[in-house]
Motif scaffolding. Structure first.
Motif, short mmCIF file in Angstrom:
data_model
loop_
_atom_site.label_atom_id
_atom_site.label_comp_id
_atom_site.label_asym_id
_atom_site.label_seq_id
_atom_site.Cartn_x
_atom_site.Cartn_y
_atom_site.Cartn_z
N ASP A 173 -4.31 -9.28 5.49
CA ASP A 173 -4.95 -8.14 6.14
C ASP A 173 -6.31 -8.53 6.71
O ASP A 173 -6.70 -9.71 6.70
CB ASP A 173 -5.05 -6.96 5.17
N PRO A 193 0.82 -1.22 0.00
CA PRO A 193 0.00 0.00 0.00
C PRO A 193 0.85 1.26 0.00
O PRO A 193 1.98 1.28 0.50
CB PRO A 193 -0.81 -0.14 1.29
N VAL A 237 -0.91 -9.08 1.85
CA VAL A 237 -0.49 -7.69 1.73
C VAL A 237 0.95 -7.59 2.21
O VAL A 237 1.39 -8.35 3.09
CB VAL A 237 -1.41 -6.75 2.55
N ARG A 260 -6.66 -10.82 2.67
CA ARG A 260 -5.90 -10.75 1.42
C ARG A 260 -4.41 -10.62 1.75
O ARG A 260 -4.06 -9.90 2.68
CB ARG A 260 -6.33 -9.54 0.59
#
Length: 277
Positions: free
Chosen positions: A53, A32, A59, A57
């Motif tokens: 997360d 992110p 991450v 999913r």
């Protein structure tokens, strides 16, 4: 890429909300944008921690959890729920300890020793307080003097129980320590003996060579600062321990190292003196 571990991945493409990173097989995971400080180049490598997360999913993050999959740690419980207890492990999503993996009921605010594992059926990271089943499953193949990492897991009348290299049970004996330890502390130790039951007798500090080198460095530091040592090779072991927090054996080896290198001399009264150049 390994879930629950640090991975070195390549930047494959940039998007408005972050960067996609890929492993050698081409599998991608999102980093992110809040974890990106400088815009990376396509093809550049980044070390990240990969986990799942709150939406389950995969991450990537640049934050460092207190421990990773395959490691033991003391973690604080922050909440409980229908599925189990949740521990703070340094990441936005707390770590689940299912009810079946608790030794006794966990309560918010309490600190618990747990093992972090990857549930291969679900692909999720979880923790277990039933740490015994994760210890001693491989032969303790160590030579005497091997340096290891020791997590202090408890104490008893004999000494401090330890988890050695996240694999084995060990112990540091009270009568061989030069000071007290704290449960939850991780320290460097060396192997003294591997017992028939697989448990490991430990000595605090690194190998004998490393310990004597540390003593030599401390003696030299004190002498160069204009101080004195206050003990000699004739001093009682208790006096040496109080002065330098080491055994007499390590002290004598440290002094021998300094003599051999010409950094100190021995005075007529046995005092250790800085060599004159």
């Amino acid at each position: 890429m390994e879930i629950g571990k640090y991975n070195i991945l390549k930047v494959s493409r940039m998007v408005d909300f972050g960067a996609y990173l890929a492993d050698d097989a081409g599998s991608e995971v999102l980093l992110p944008s809040k974890y990106i400080t400088d815009l990376p180049e396509i093809g550049s490598e980044i070390e990240v921690f990969v986990y799942r997360d709150s939406d389950d999913r995969p991450v990537a993050v640049t934050e460092h959890p207190y421990a990773t999959v395959g490691e033991f740690a003391f973690l604080r419980c922050v909440a409980t729920g229908a599925v189990g207890a949740f521990l703070d492990w340094g990441l936005p999503k707390d770590l689940l300890v299912p009810h079946r993996e608790q030794r006794s009921k966990m309560h918010p605010g309490g600190e618990y020793l747990v093992y972090i594992y990857l549930d291969h059926a679900s692909g999720r990271i979880a923790a277990s307080a039933k740490v015994e089943k994760y210890l001693g499953n491989l032969p303790a193949d160590y030579r005497c003097g091997t340096s290891v990492s020791a997590l202090v897991s408890g104490s008893n009348d004999v000494g401090y129980t330890c988890i050695v290299d996240n694999l084995h049970r060990g112990i540091l004996y009270h009568n061989e320590l030069h000071g007290s330890l704290t449960v939850g502390q991780t320290l460097k130790a060396s192997v003294k003996n591997v017992r028939a039951d697989g448990k490991i007798d430990l000595v605090a500090g690194g190998s004998a060579r490393e310990r004597s080198a540390q003593v030599a460095d401390e003696i030299e530091r004190r002498l160069k600062s204009g101080g004195t040592i206050g003990v000699t090779e004739r001093s009682a072991p208790e006096a040496i321990e109080r002065c330098l927090h080491c055994s007499k054996k390590d002290f004598k080896k440290g002094v021998g190292h300094l003599l051999k290198s010409g950094k100190v001399t021995i005075g007529g009264d046995g005092a250790i003196l800085l060599a004159q150049k």
